[in-house]
Motif scaffolding. Structure first.
Motif, PDB file in Angstrom:
ATOM      1  N   SER A   1      -7.538  29.653 -53.378  1.00 30.73           N
ATOM      2  CA  SER A   1      -6.247  30.266 -53.674  1.00 30.73           C
ATOM      3  C   SER A   1      -5.766  31.038 -52.452  1.00 30.73           C
ATOM      4  N   PHE A   2      -4.480  31.023 -52.265  1.00 27.12           N
ATOM      5  CA  PHE A   2      -3.862  31.664 -51.105  1.00 27.12           C
ATOM      6  C   PHE A   2      -3.352  33.050 -51.487  1.00 27.12           C
ATOM      7  N   THR A   3      -3.288  33.918 -50.489  1.00 28.29           N
ATOM      8  CA  THR A   3      -2.721  35.250 -50.684  1.00 28.29           C
ATOM      9  C   THR A   3      -1.721  35.535 -49.586  1.00 28.29           C
ATOM     10  N   LYS A   4      -0.901  36.566 -49.800  1.00 31.64           N
ATOM     11  CA  LYS A   4       0.157  36.875 -48.834  1.00 31.64           C
ATOM     12  C   LYS A   4      -0.373  37.388 -47.498  1.00 31.64           C
ATOM     13  N   ASP A   5      -1.631  37.789 -47.433  1.00 29.08           N
ATOM     14  CA  ASP A   5      -2.189  38.280 -46.169  1.00 29.08           C
ATOM     15  C   ASP A   5      -2.916  37.182 -45.393  1.00 29.08           C
ATOM     16  N   ARG A  17       6.059  19.867 -43.438  1.00 31.32           N
ATOM     17  CA  ARG A  17       5.554  20.820 -44.439  1.00 31.32           C
ATOM     18  C   ARG A  17       4.694  20.045 -45.436  1.00 31.32           C
ATOM     19  N   THR A  18       3.399  20.063 -45.210  1.00 33.30           N
ATOM     20  CA  THR A  18       2.451  19.342 -46.053  1.00 33.30           C
ATOM     21  C   THR A  18       2.255  20.070 -47.378  1.00 33.30           C
ATOM     22  N   ALA A  24       0.630  27.114 -49.817  1.00 38.05           N
ATOM     23  CA  ALA A  24       0.391  28.413 -49.184  1.00 38.05           C
ATOM     24  C   ALA A  24       1.674  29.243 -49.148  1.00 38.05           C
ATOM     25  N   GLU A  25       2.802  28.590 -48.810  1.00 41.18           N
ATOM     26  CA  GLU A  25       4.087  29.295 -48.781  1.00 41.18           C
ATOM     27  C   GLU A  25       4.449  29.835 -50.157  1.00 41.18           C
TER      28      GLU A  25
END
Length: 73
Positions: A1-5, A17-18, A24-25
């Motif tokens: 999982s992605f985070t803003k940092d 843009r894959t 992630a965006e």
């Protein structure tokens, strides 16, 4: 999982843009795509070999013209 940092990078050129970068965006992470990495490498190589600065936007324009890619990386 992605985070803003997080910073997420993908070496793939096309699509610009894959799915990885889009996911992630959407999570708010910072992203760098393959085209931007290529531009950075090319600019540095030209600088080192020619002892001249180059505007990365010039490289970006050439890539856009040659690939007909209107999407901003």
């Amino acid at each position: 999982s992605f985070t803003k940092d997080m910073l997420v990078m993908d070496c793939v050129y096309a699509p610009a843009r894959t799915k990885l970068l889009l996911d992630a965006e959407m999570a708010g992470a910072h992203t760098v795509g393959g085209i931007e990495m290529f531009i950075g490498q090319a600019a540095k190589q030209i600088e080192l070999w020619s002892q001249r600065d180059i505007n990365p936007n010039h490289i970006r324009e050439i890539i856009s013209q040659r690939t007909h890619n209107t999407e901003t990386p």
